[in-house]
Design a protein around this motif. Structure first.
Motif, short mmCIF file in Angstrom:
data_model
loop_
_atom_site.label_atom_id
_atom_site.label_comp_id
_atom_site.label_asym_id
_atom_site.label_seq_id
_atom_site.Cartn_x
_atom_site.Cartn_y
_atom_site.Cartn_z
N ALA A 1 -38.38 13.34 -30.81
CA ALA A 1 -38.60 12.43 -31.94
C ALA A 1 -40.08 12.25 -32.24
CB ALA A 1 -37.95 11.08 -31.68
N GLY A 2 -40.85 13.33 -32.11
CA GLY A 2 -42.27 13.30 -32.42
C GLY A 2 -43.15 12.62 -31.40
N ALA A 3 -42.57 12.22 -30.27
CA ALA A 3 -43.34 11.54 -29.22
C ALA A 3 -43.32 12.37 -27.94
CB ALA A 3 -42.75 10.16 -28.96
N VAL A 4 -44.28 12.10 -27.07
CA VAL A 4 -44.42 12.83 -25.80
C VAL A 4 -44.44 11.83 -24.66
CG1 VAL A 4 -45.85 14.42 -24.46
CG2 VAL A 4 -45.81 14.62 -26.96
N ARG A 5 -43.63 12.09 -23.63
CA ARG A 5 -43.66 11.26 -22.43
C ARG A 5 -43.71 12.16 -21.21
NH1 ARG A 5 -38.26 10.81 -20.31
NH2 ARG A 5 -36.71 11.63 -21.78
N GLY A 6 -44.32 11.65 -20.17
CA GLY A 6 -44.49 12.43 -18.95
C GLY A 6 -43.55 11.99 -17.84
N VAL A 7 -43.03 12.97 -17.09
CA VAL A 7 -42.24 12.70 -15.89
C VAL A 7 -42.66 13.72 -14.84
CG1 VAL A 7 -40.27 11.75 -17.16
CG2 VAL A 7 -40.31 14.19 -16.61
N SER A 8 -42.13 13.59 -13.65
CA SER A 8 -42.41 14.54 -12.58
C SER A 8 -41.11 14.90 -11.88
CB SER A 8 -43.41 13.94 -11.58
OG SER A 8 -43.70 14.87 -10.54
N TRP A 9 -40.92 16.19 -11.60
CA TRP A 9 -39.75 16.66 -10.88
C TRP A 9 -40.20 17.25 -9.55
CZ3 TRP A 9 -37.68 19.75 -15.67
CH2 TRP A 9 -37.02 18.86 -16.55
N SER A 10 -39.44 16.97 -8.50
CA SER A 10 -39.71 17.54 -7.18
C SER A 10 -38.57 18.50 -6.83
CB SER A 10 -39.78 16.43 -6.12
OG SER A 10 -38.48 15.87 -5.92
N PRO A 11 -38.76 19.37 -5.86
CA PRO A 11 -37.65 20.23 -5.43
C PRO A 11 -36.41 19.43 -5.06
CG PRO A 11 -39.71 21.01 -4.49
CD PRO A 11 -40.01 19.70 -5.16
N GLU A 12 -36.63 18.25 -4.48
CA GLU A 12 -35.50 17.41 -4.08
C GLU A 12 -34.68 16.92 -5.27
OE1 GLU A 12 -38.34 17.95 -1.03
OE2 GLU A 12 -38.70 17.04 -3.01
N ASP A 13 -35.31 16.78 -6.43
CA ASP A 13 -34.58 16.36 -7.62
C ASP A 13 -33.53 17.39 -8.03
OD1 ASP A 13 -35.92 13.93 -8.05
OD2 ASP A 13 -37.58 14.96 -9.04
N PHE A 14 -33.77 18.65 -7.66
CA PHE A 14 -32.84 19.73 -7.97
C PHE A 14 -31.87 20.01 -6.82
CE2 PHE A 14 -36.58 20.44 -10.58
CZ PHE A 14 -36.06 20.79 -11.82
N GLY A 15 -32.15 19.39 -5.66
CA GLY A 15 -31.34 19.68 -4.49
C GLY A 15 -31.57 21.09 -3.96
N LEU A 16 -32.78 21.61 -4.16
CA LEU A 16 -33.10 22.98 -3.78
C LEU A 16 -34.21 23.01 -2.73
CD1 LEU A 16 -32.98 24.55 -7.35
CD2 LEU A 16 -31.42 25.09 -5.48
N PRO A 17 -34.27 24.07 -1.92
CA PRO A 17 -35.29 24.15 -0.88
C PRO A 17 -36.67 24.46 -1.45
CG PRO A 17 -34.01 26.17 -0.94
CD PRO A 17 -33.34 25.22 -1.89
N ARG A 18 -37.68 24.06 -0.75
CA ARG A 18 -39.06 24.41 -1.14
C ARG A 18 -39.24 25.92 -1.09
NH1 ARG A 18 -43.48 20.17 -1.57
NH2 ARG A 18 -42.19 18.34 -1.89
N THR A 19 -39.88 26.46 -2.11
CA THR A 19 -40.03 27.91 -2.24
C THR A 19 -41.43 28.22 -2.73
OG1 THR A 19 -37.68 28.10 -2.85
CG2 THR A 19 -39.12 29.97 -3.37
#
Length: 344
Positions: free
Chosen positions: A247-265
């Motif tokens: 909607a013409g706006a920008v917001r920031g978030v952060s995702w970690s490997p844990e958010d995906f349930g995946l191992p660190r790679t």
């Protein structure tokens, strides 16, 4: 011949001033229309690079390029379609994550119109690896429409749809740095997709690209990602910095490997020497092989699905994994090759 429009723009840029969207659009128009001295074009592109492109300047450049592109109608009465094209430039020489992501997401039922080119800075561009997978990168337009209609997946080869950029190709090759045209490419998909997952190599680029996407009238939601390890994809070697455009706006978030349930790679586990090795690793992925490539592609497929639909990243990972493990992705890529008349 030297354009007065370009001369004024160069003088401002070399003085440290930023251009308005209209000024940058007019300068890029003058360049694309041809007839200018190469030295002046090089000065403009170098001055813009040194100063650092703003979102306004990038938006103006996009307007000029889109005016001259050959559009592609994705059909389906305005339903959602996604692009996974990023800027490249992270220097990590990884397997073609965004191309694999496109095939997985299409197998999850989301139409994908992938825009891309040959490798600019990495070992293997989208068109390079698709050719090794048997997909013809530049079939006729009816074949492109058949791909989208039958398998919900098509690749639009940038040089075909942007003939106006041919005139600056040699100048870009001569310059020792990227130019604004490297940033314009991912913003100029001829299908004007409604959604986009875009990987960028730095936080600075992320903010600029997100700002330009926020000004694009066709975008419903876009997700711009930058790995904290420098990867221009969703990374699993630490947090991914995310800018959500809606909607013409920008917001920031952060995702970690844990958010995906995946191992660190680590990104090093994704490195390839060229398109042949990349294609081999993708074939093994599509056949169900586990390991680092699968993990990172699942994360990026979940991010792409999230851009279109939202929801739980863990659930979206499971959906992408099911598409691979059912054989749907492998069959789709095989049919893609048949529809384009490529060689398998």
């Amino acid at each position: 011949m030297v354009s007065s429009t370009l001369t004024r723009a160069i003088e401002g840029l070399e003085g440290g001033e930023s251009l308005s969207a209209d000024q940058c659009r007019d300068a890029i128009r003058a360049i694309l229309d041809g007839g200018l001295q190469d030295l002046e074009v090089e000065r403009f592109l170098a001055a813009l690079h040194r100063k650092g492109e703003t979102a306004e300047e990038l938006h103006g450049a996009v307007l000029a390029v889109r005016e001259r592109m050959i559009p592609f109608d994705p059909g389906s009465a305005g339903g959602p379609c996604l692009d996974t094209c990023g800027t490249g430039g992270d220097g990590a020489h990884t397997v073609n994550i965004s191309t694999a992501t496109a095939a997985v997401v299409a197998s999850c039922g989301v139409r994908v119109v992938k825009h891309g080119n040959r490798a600019a800075s990495g070992s293997s561009g989208s068109s390079d690896v698709l050719g090794r997978l048997g997909v013809a990168i530049d079939p006729d337009t009816p074949a492109l429409h058949r791909c989208l209609e039958e398998i919900g997946l098509v690749f639009l080869f940038a040089p075909r749809f942007h003939p106006g950029l041919r005139g600056v190709a040699e100048i870009r090759r001569r310059l020792p740095h990227r130019t604004i045209f490297n940033l314009v490419g991912p913003l100029c998909n001829p299908a004007s997709p409604t959604h986009q997952l875009m990987g960028v190599p730095s936080e600075e680029h992320a903010a600029t690209m997100a700002g330009a996407l926020a000004r694009a009238g066709h975008i419903r939601r876009a997700v711009v990602v930058h790995g904290s390890d420098g990867l221009d994809e969703v990374t699993l070697d630490g947090p991914t910095r995310v800018l959500v455009v809606e909607a013409g706006a920008v917001r920031g978030v952060s995702w970690s490997p844990e958010d995906f349930g995946l191992p660190r790679t680590p990104a090093a586990a994704l490195r390839v020497e060229g398109p042949d090795e990349s294609a081999d690793r993708l074939r093994r992925l599509f056949a169900g092989e586990g390991g680092p490539v699968r993990a990172v592609v699942l994360a990026n497929a979940a991010a792409a699905l999230w851009a279109v639909e939202g929801g739980s990243l863990v659930d979206l990972v499971a959906r992408a994994a099911a598409a691979i493990d059912s054989g749907s992705v492998a069959r789709r890529v095989g049919r893609w090759a048949e529809l384009t008349g490529g060689e398998r």
